[in-house]
Design an enzyme around this catalytic site. Structure first.
Site, PDB file in Angstrom:
ATOM      1  CE1 TYR A   1       3.824  14.825  52.145  1.00  0.00           C
ATOM      2  CE2 TYR A   1       5.517  15.998  53.365  1.00  0.00           C
ATOM      3  CZ  TYR A   1       5.153  15.155  52.333  1.00  0.00           C
ATOM      4  OH  TYR A   1       6.104  14.630  51.503  1.00  0.00           O
TER       5      TYR A   1
ATOM      6  CG  HIS B   1       9.874  16.574  47.650  1.00  0.00           C
ATOM      7  ND1 HIS B   1       9.264  16.696  46.425  1.00  0.00           N
ATOM      8  CD2 HIS B   1      10.873  17.495  47.672  1.00  0.00           C
ATOM      9  CE1 HIS B   1       9.865  17.662  45.733  1.00  0.00           C
ATOM     10  NE2 HIS B   1      10.844  18.160  46.464  1.00  0.00           N
TER      11      HIS B   1
ATOM     12  NE  ARG C   1       6.579  13.249  46.674  1.00  0.00           N
ATOM     13  CZ  ARG C   1       6.230  13.469  47.941  1.00  0.00           C
ATOM     14  NH1 ARG C   1       6.555  12.616  48.876  1.00  0.00           N
ATOM     15  NH2 ARG C   1       5.547  14.542  48.270  1.00  0.00           N
TER      16      ARG C   1
END
Ligand SMILES: Cc1ncc(C[n+]2csc(CCOP(=O)(O)OP(=O)(O)O)c2C)c(N)n1
Ligand SMILES: Cc1ncc(C[n+]2csc(CCOP(=O)(O)OP(=O)(O)O)c2C)c(N)n1
Ligand SMILES: [Mg+2]
Ligand SMILES: [Mg+2]
Lengths: 370, 381, 370, 381
Positions: B279, B270, B266
């Site tokens: 992260y 998100h 990805r």
């Protein structure tokens, strides 16, 4: 007429539904050759073959989830959860999919499926085998939740549930599986949406459902001996609720007690008490009282008698309904049925279910769906 | 000890997937020879490319609409086009697709009007298309919960004598849910034709896949259900298409369901409200950008003389038209943040009345009353 | 004093609890480096290390199940369910184990654990992100269910929940995460078992909790302009219920409305209405009314404003509380506070929570457990 | 393609379990050479045998009590003694055991008073022993739900620096539940020392294992979690003991959790109220009786001169004493069918008062009131 138990009536309903409609499928844990731990599916695998009635892997979320898929594609699955507590793994499927699919898709996808759940106590079952979980389901919009209180309703309501285009949580009062009635099957009783007055009376309305209907009728007998004329209403459908029948009765009697096995706190009886009070406030001589299970985890077999609502406890509650005009000196008797009602839902059904007291109307079930 | 247990014969001697993914086109656009899985013909490769170019343009446009506040949320497909498109194009028309929130590009590829693929994200309704018409289930948000629906649906179809297979899209994170396990197992035991395509995009929001599983690959799970497992380069549309086609074919022929892990990434956050800098390292994104699924197929087709600038321009123009159309048709949108900026009123696609219509087949009295009360309230009665 | 949001107050409570007690562990989905999708665990992983605050595999039943195991062996896990609907996969663990372990083992095994669940709507979330699931938990004996309505309670109640020897379902009103208050942390407010009167009044008691407390206070302001003096009670603990505080208020005002976001049917408000009616029947001028969400699946963002209880709807309900003495001609005004009360639970707490209106009592939190 | 994904290094190169189960003693009592797993020494074998003789006698007695109506229900261990006892004896004292309803014999072997192991089945209370004292969780009825408890418990123990491993007992049917999957996965990702011992007794009530799984063996599931899987002859106590010991040792050493499938058979009905003739053939039971776990070990020890009639008599006498003691101590029992024959009143072990004591640490006012009301009711107030 022959003696038929509720388990037999349910079995016959499944059999007749399987015979009437090739899309009906029955599956779950042990429902195949064994016929279910309560034998409600007895003989179905043999009669209809393993394609129509079969054992699935042991996983309740998977059982309900696959039923969703079947119902999406023309199936009419009827699945069994072996016991009340063992339906909890399927809770997410029930709440997040079963209840919502029709609404989510603006009616494009309907889920005609039935989730049968034997529920309640009184059979000496160990932990996790006696929960009354109706409040969890009844609070979930999109689910229909019904529960029969006698063999005739067992047959008729299960057939109606299977025919219903909405998903139905069909709660079977397991302690009544062995209750018998003189019955010719098939039988068609009142619409499963309707509450039914099981025993008419003028002094107090006793509202019950499922396993407690028989207890309520017993209580009515006992009360009659004490000179109290009890009307027993069997709710049958927990969601949607038949306001018309219940309110009509309570306005007539002026007093009400609601009874169920589940823990009382946050239980289904709270909804009944709250809505009856809202709709019948000025007819009430006393607050609507609730008799429920204790607010504890369901006890072990040797202690369950202390947990379960009994005739005595219901009679005790009735005693607390402020019968003495002078019990509460400042409070004059309330106005009765001639008083102006609060705005209230009278539209629950065209016919007042309350006036129809025939226990079951014997008529052949049309083999095809309406 | 003779096994008295007559477990269903497991599908063709189950072997373990390789830890190296199946690949037909490398990241430079060169063919890789794999005797087991045929590389699709040029026509199919062109279709894959065209769909990816369009899908990516759609996705970029949807992302922009989300940033402008015209969508409630948008989970991007950027970087995962080969998985979604390779998977969807391998399906026959009568097969069913079970997508997640992540898979808007898959929906567009399935032929659903782009505006309708965004109904959920626009906040207009929970789902914007007729699932039966497109043989495409509503986008599923509770992770892994629609996988068992696919199993039940194909079971019901088989009983009716219909030749229907299903493709379930799921993320790497979703494989940790009990629902995934139950669906895999039901599919294997009932031998229904379902292919579970795990888009391992390496993250479940902020959680890396190593915190989800200690397995050599996610495809290694298959053998524990007695089904076939495939591990594929998810940025190689040719490989995804070929392996999904193969698995669907086996499944249809009674060979049982399959799990395919597709390694992808990805590239975007998100959703538009995510904060990936918390992260993950930007270098990781760069690493994967070099493995872009679109560029790779374009390179191959160009090198093999099947694609020229003119054709690419045509496809780009088509994609642009779709994006413009989408933008324009959604330009009247009010912000979906209904409550938080209730000042900015605008007409939602559905009226409040619709809230009550499909809860049940027929609204029970209590709901009819609530509908009336709401309508009265809105009319100021 | 500094402006603190509820999310920050909760974050600080977790931080202080982690610092105070090495047995406290925080885990769930995305609670590590990301700090949770609502940032309630922001910075905890960095400060306390991945051993104390960490991301688990994505499986809610597993999260709650492992927390049971940790709590069985001296841990004090605080786990996060990312959204209300995503706690449903853990329903079986919550009902069949978390709620029952102490009772099952006659107190030998206690489960000091907290399950944090952001709940409710109003944030424009798509399907499955806005459920109000409190009724499911509140009906489950053995669980404590609490919900803060402001940042100070966010801090204090979360610390108390973590210290509690019973398992606590800690419901966080997600639309209030960004509500601010002038606050010095740490702060210790009233015991989490206690309901608190947030705004005193004489005409009607408005009972609310969690996300609806702010709405209730807004309503009280608006009503005051219309000349109605509203008392707002913030329940805080949904289970157990603080009967004393609520009944005291309703007996004083003679009218009550209960409000929540969840669908009304079978909702928590039914319990409140039923028990308040039972305990205060002869003080009531009108039935206890409920204002809840609609009995439909939670709507999509663009329609949620039609679903959610609003100041207007609550005012409308108050209008229906039969203020006109002649509205119901046959019914004379009920006797008021000097009347004989029904037998009622006055033992909910030694001090009448109702008289304590201090919004928060600033006091350092004792670092060790009581 | 380099895997950017830094999944935890899987435990020692996972290999698949063999479809032939690991066996150290064959059904005639002859040793089978297996270089990987040592056969326990004679002392251990004698302990295993003694425990099995006692366990079986206990089980027979409990079955009789159930038939007499003195237990609410009894799920028999008959035929599964090698699994339960081989597993439990492999545990260290400070380890934890997580049993199911099926595992009363495991509890007895763990040293819990036989009367207390039957508290649940007697219907007196939900659990009859202090879990902390015996490091034995309450017997679990909702299938597979205690497996994650074991993972959490060992995690918490490790954090405290304690060397605690756990053995989870589960049935073949339970492996189909999502909870089993989640527990396996958490254990593997967190690398906690848990051994999942699946007693594959071939039936889940009436459902044969082939309807639960299409996998070659249930131990094949392990690789999908990145853990070790073992397939063992569950009627060979030596093999069960040896393999469980080995797996616990590996797990303790940081080698990760493991799944062990033990092939065994439930010779009795599911419980005293089951009707096995509806779903299985008596010949199947006969087949398995020939593979009796007790006879097999007895044969070996006799053949190797480590067991004589005198010793066997001593063990049998000990077992008989236990059975007599159990019978006598439960002779005052009333029928647990409280409600259905409420006429037959007798004193339950606990008083109604106890219903309220442990719902919460301190009874809230509402419960205190309900307790008072019940006591008043019983006193006829
Ligand atoms: C049952 C459930 N739990 C939690 C969530 C919240 N959630 C939404 S997306 C997501 C991560 C999913 O990761 P993955 O499956 O890898 O899919 P991806 O988003 O990467 O495509 C989470 C935790 C959810 N939707 N459903
Ligand atoms: C979640 C759940 N679903 C259903 C049941 C009912 N049930 C009790 S035992 C059993 C069969 C279990 O089979 P298996 O796991 O093989 O264990 P066995 O009884 O053979 O030892 C079932 C379905 C249950 N206890 N829990
Ligand atoms: Mg992912
Ligand atoms: Mg078994």
């Amino acid at each position: 007429m022959t003696e038929t138990t509720m388990a037999q009536a349910l079995n016959r309903a499944l059999r007749d539904a399987l015979a009437a409609d090739p899309d009906v499928l029955v599956y779950g844990e042990d429902v195949g050759p064994l016929g279910g731990v309560f034998r409600v599916t007895d003989g179905l695998a043999a009669e209809f073959g393993a394609e129509r009635c079969f054992d699935s892997p042991l996983a309740e979320a998977g059982i309900v989830g696959t039923a969703v898929g079947m119902a999406m594609h023309g199936g009419r699955p009827v699945v069994e959860m072996q016991f009340d507590s063992f339906a909890y793994p399927a809770f997410e499927q029930l709440v997040s999919h079963v209840a919502k699919m029709r609404n989510r898709t603006q009616g494009a996808v309907e889920l005609p499926m039935v989730v049968r759940i034997p529920y309640g106590g009184g059979i000496g079952g160990v932990e996790h085998h006696s929960d009354s979980s109706e409040a969890y389901y009844a609070h979930t919009p999109g689910l229909r939740v019904v529960t029969p209180g006698n063999p005739a309703d067992g047959y008729s309501m299960l057939r109606e549930a299977i025919d219903c285009p909405d998903p139905v949580v069909f709660l079977e009062p397991k302690r009544r599986y062995w209750d018998r009635a003189d019955l010719e099957l098939p039988v068609r009783t009142e619409s499963m949406d309707r509450a039914v007055v099981r025993s008419s009376g003028t002094d107090v309305t006793l509202i019950a459902y499922g396993p407690m209907v028989a207890t309520a009728l017993e209580t009515a007998e006992a009360a009659r001996e004490e000179g109290i004329d009890v009307e027993v209403v069997d709710l049958r459908s927990l969601s949607p609720f038949d306001d018309a029948t219940v309110a009509e009765s309570v306005r007539r009697t002026g007093r009400a007690v609601v009874v169920h096995e589940a823990p009382m706190f946050g239980g289904y009886g709270a909804e009944v008490a709250a809505r009856v009070t809202e709709q019948c406030f000025h007819y009430l001589e006393a607050p609507v009282l609730r008799v429920g299970g204790l607010d504890i985890p369901y006890p072990p077999p040797k202690l369950e008698e202390y947990y379960l609502p009994s005739v005595d406890r219901i009679l005790d509650a009735m005693d607390r309904l402020q019968w003495e005009a002078d019990w509460f000196p400042e409070a004059p008797p309330r106005p009765r049925a001639d008083a102006v009602p609060l705005p209230c839902n009278d539209s629950a059904g065209a016919s007042a279910g309350g006036s129809d007291r025939s226990r079951s109307e014997v008529s052949a079930w049309a083999p095809s769906r309406p | 000890m003779k096994r008295i247990d007559d477990r269903a014969e497991p599908a063709p001697a189950p072997t373990l997937p390789s830890t190296e993914p199946i690949r037909l086109v490398d990241r430079k656009g060169h063919r890789v020879v794999d005797s087991a899985y045929p590389t699709p013909d040029h026509g199919t490769l062109l279709t894959l490319l065209r769909s990816m170019v369009i899908g990516r343009r759609f996705d970029r446009q949807a992302g922009a609409l989300a940033r402008q506040g015209r969508l409630a949320v948008y989970p991007s497909s950027y970087g995962q086009e080969a998985c979604q498109i390779g998977g969807v194009l391998a399906l026959a028309e009568h097969d069913w697709l079970f997508p997640t929130y992540r898979d808007c590009v898959a929906l567009v590829t399935r032929g659903i009007d782009p505006v309708d693929t965004l109904t959920l994200m626009r906040g207009d309704w929970h789902n914007g298309y007729d699932p039966g018409r497109y043989r495409c289930a509503p986008q599923c948000t509770p992770l892994a919960t629609n996988a068992s629906h696919a199993v039940g649906l194909t079971y019901a179809a088989r009983r009716k004598g219909e030749d229907v297979a299903a493709l379930v899209l799921m993320g790497d994170g979703a494989t940790s849910e009990g629902d995934a396990h139950e669906a895999y197992n039901f599919a294997a035991v009932w031998n229904t034709p379902v292919v579970f395509l795990i888009q391992n995009n390496h993250w479940a929001i902020s959680v890396p896949v190593r915190k989800q599983s200690a397995a050599p690959t996610l495809a290694h799970k298959a053998i524990g259900y007695g089904m076939r497992g495939y591990h594929v380069d998810g940025n190689d549309a040719a490989a995804v298409y070929s392996v999904v086609s193969h698995a669907l074919g086996e499944a249809r022929a009674g060979g049982g369901p399959a799990i395919i892990e597709a390694q992808t990434y990805r590239l975007d956050p998100h959703t538009n409200s995510d904060a990936p800098q918390r992260y993950r390292d930007e270098s990781e994104v760069e690493y994967w950008k070099e493995r872009d699924p679109v560029a790779r197929l374009e390179a191959l087709l160009r090198a093999e003389g099947r694609l020229d600038d003119a054709e690419l321009d045509r496809v780009a123009a088509e994609a642009e038209r779709l994006a413009t159309d989408l933008r324009e048709r959604l330009s009247g949108e009010r912000s979906p943040r209904g409550t938080r900026d209730a000042g900015r009123r605008g007409g939602p696609a559905l009226s409040p009345d619709d809230l009550f219509t499909h809860v049940y087949a027929a609204a029970p009295p209590m709901l009819a009353q609530q509908r009336q009360a709401l309508l009265d309230e809105l009319r100021g009665v």
